[in-house]
Design a protein around this motif. Sequence first.
Motif, mmCIF file in Angstrom:
data_model
loop_
_atom_site.group_PDB
_atom_site.id
_atom_site.type_symbol
_atom_site.label_atom_id
_atom_site.label_comp_id
_atom_site.label_asym_id
_atom_site.label_seq_id
_atom_site.Cartn_x
_atom_site.Cartn_y
_atom_site.Cartn_z
ATOM 1 N N THR A 73 0.847 -1.188 0.000
ATOM 2 C CA THR A 73 0.000 0.000 0.000
ATOM 3 C C THR A 73 0.888 1.246 0.000
ATOM 4 O O THR A 73 2.049 1.195 0.399
ATOM 5 C CB THR A 73 -0.912 0.025 1.236
ATOM 6 O OG1 THR A 73 -0.107 0.042 2.427
ATOM 7 C CG2 THR A 73 -1.812 -1.197 1.266
ATOM 8 N N GLN A 74 0.317 2.355 -0.454
ATOM 9 C CA GLN A 74 1.077 3.601 -0.543
ATOM 10 C C GLN A 74 0.402 4.645 0.341
ATOM 11 O O GLN A 74 -0.516 5.334 -0.082
ATOM 12 C CB GLN A 74 1.143 4.082 -1.994
ATOM 13 C CG GLN A 74 1.967 5.340 -2.217
ATOM 14 C CD GLN A 74 3.449 5.122 -1.975
ATOM 15 O OE1 GLN A 74 3.979 4.051 -2.245
ATOM 16 N NE2 GLN A 74 4.133 6.130 -1.449
ATOM 17 N N LYS A 85 2.988 -1.637 4.689
ATOM 18 C CA LYS A 85 1.954 -2.667 4.745
ATOM 19 C C LYS A 85 1.786 -3.345 3.386
ATOM 20 O O LYS A 85 1.957 -2.720 2.342
ATOM 21 C CB LYS A 85 0.616 -2.057 5.175
ATOM 22 C CG LYS A 85 0.636 -1.407 6.551
ATOM 23 C CD LYS A 85 0.935 -2.410 7.652
ATOM 24 C CE LYS A 85 0.897 -1.759 9.030
ATOM 25 N NZ LYS A 85 1.248 -2.717 10.105
ATOM 26 N N ASP A 87 -0.441 -5.079 0.473
ATOM 27 C CA ASP A 87 -1.770 -4.927 -0.103
ATOM 28 C C ASP A 87 -2.376 -6.317 -0.316
ATOM 29 O O ASP A 87 -2.160 -6.957 -1.345
ATOM 30 C CB ASP A 87 -1.676 -4.168 -1.432
ATOM 31 C CG ASP A 87 -3.047 -3.962 -2.077
ATOM 32 O OD1 ASP A 87 -4.066 -4.358 -1.463
ATOM 33 O OD2 ASP A 87 -3.091 -3.420 -3.198
ATOM 34 N N ASN A 88 -3.134 -6.756 0.664
ATOM 35 C CA ASN A 88 -3.704 -8.103 0.609
ATOM 36 C C ASN A 88 -5.037 -8.160 -0.130
ATOM 37 O O ASN A 88 -5.704 -9.199 -0.118
ATOM 38 C CB ASN A 88 -3.846 -8.662 2.024
ATOM 39 C CG ASN A 88 -2.511 -9.146 2.581
ATOM 40 O OD1 ASN A 88 -1.772 -9.857 1.902
ATOM 41 N ND2 ASN A 88 -2.197 -8.745 3.804
ATOM 42 N N THR A 89 -5.410 -7.062 -0.781
ATOM 43 C CA THR A 89 -6.563 -7.138 -1.669
ATOM 44 C C THR A 89 -6.189 -7.901 -2.941
ATOM 45 O O THR A 89 -7.063 -8.352 -3.684
ATOM 46 C CB THR A 89 -7.080 -5.740 -2.048
ATOM 47 O OG1 THR A 89 -6.067 -5.028 -2.792
ATOM 48 C CG2 THR A 89 -7.443 -4.939 -0.800
ATOM 49 N N GLN A 90 -4.902 -8.031 -3.178
ATOM 50 C CA GLN A 90 -4.416 -8.799 -4.321
ATOM 51 C C GLN A 90 -4.049 -10.217 -3.870
ATOM 52 O O GLN A 90 -3.560 -10.412 -2.757
ATOM 53 C CB GLN A 90 -3.200 -8.107 -4.946
ATOM 54 C CG GLN A 90 -3.478 -6.685 -5.421
ATOM 55 C CD GLN A 90 -2.306 -6.090 -6.163
ATOM 56 O OE1 GLN A 90 -1.668 -6.751 -6.980
ATOM 57 N NE2 GLN A 90 -2.010 -4.819 -5.885
ATOM 58 N N GLU A 127 0.829 -9.087 7.129
ATOM 59 C CA GLU A 127 0.374 -7.701 7.036
ATOM 60 C C GLU A 127 1.553 -6.747 6.810
ATOM 61 O O GLU A 127 1.446 -5.789 6.052
ATOM 62 C CB GLU A 127 -0.376 -7.296 8.320
ATOM 63 C CG GLU A 127 -1.624 -8.122 8.607
ATOM 64 C CD GLU A 127 -2.741 -7.863 7.609
ATOM 65 O OE1 GLU A 127 -2.725 -6.783 6.973
ATOM 66 O OE2 GLU A 127 -3.615 -8.744 7.460
#
Length: 250
Positions: A73-74, A85, A87-90, A127
């Motif tokens: 994440t940015q 962190k 990006d666990n949406t991917q 995470e």
Amino acid sequence: MSGRTASNSHDTDRVLAAVHQPHYWPWLGLIDKIDRSDCFVMLDTVQFERRGWQNRNYVAGPGKPVLLTVPVTQASRDETILDKKIDNTQKWRTKHHRALAEHCYRKAPYWGDYAEEIAHLYETEWEDLAELAIATTRLLTRGFGIDTPILRASELGDFPGHKSELLAQICAKAGAHTLLSGAGAKDYLDPGIMNRHGVDIEWQDFDHPVYRQHTRGPADEFVPRLSAIDLLLNAGPDALSVLRQAGSRG
């Protein structure tokens, strides 16, 4: 502790330390640096480097190398590695595990020896990027049989310095008398600053080993600078000796 260089080129009371940012599935040069050291400090308190190696690395594919990248994440351009962190949406964990297990190393001689541990790594819901990168490094050092203690700068204390001052402060806190550094740091490391903290500099002078990459055809050219997992899965229990025999060890 490992301390190969310390036991050979230093008196036994001097402690050799290396300091480096955590990398995801690090390359052999970093594993060599850990092996040569009496203690290794993960520099997780500095700024995250975009398009660097902290969240990505290459592994051997059946054709060209495959780049595995952990999405992050940015929140800010000034984020430290410690704060970065994932990006666990991917669905990166499934993608990376499948790349290693099916596409890249299914036929590697020692895949079966490490398949369960690698699978467990990707079953874990990470995470923090630093935690993941350090976990991949520890998996590799265990596989290589390297027992050098791995510390984290964030757990050693607060260090206000930058570049040479920062590295000197970390070494002093870790009780090290000598910093093992890669040649790339010659442009900015200041021996005078290091010496004021009672720390000498020793240059790594890494020679990359050439070994049989079983996942590639016998006529294919050797591909260097991949993640150290490539040597581990191709050489298994001989991986450390292959690494150590590649260059002079003082």
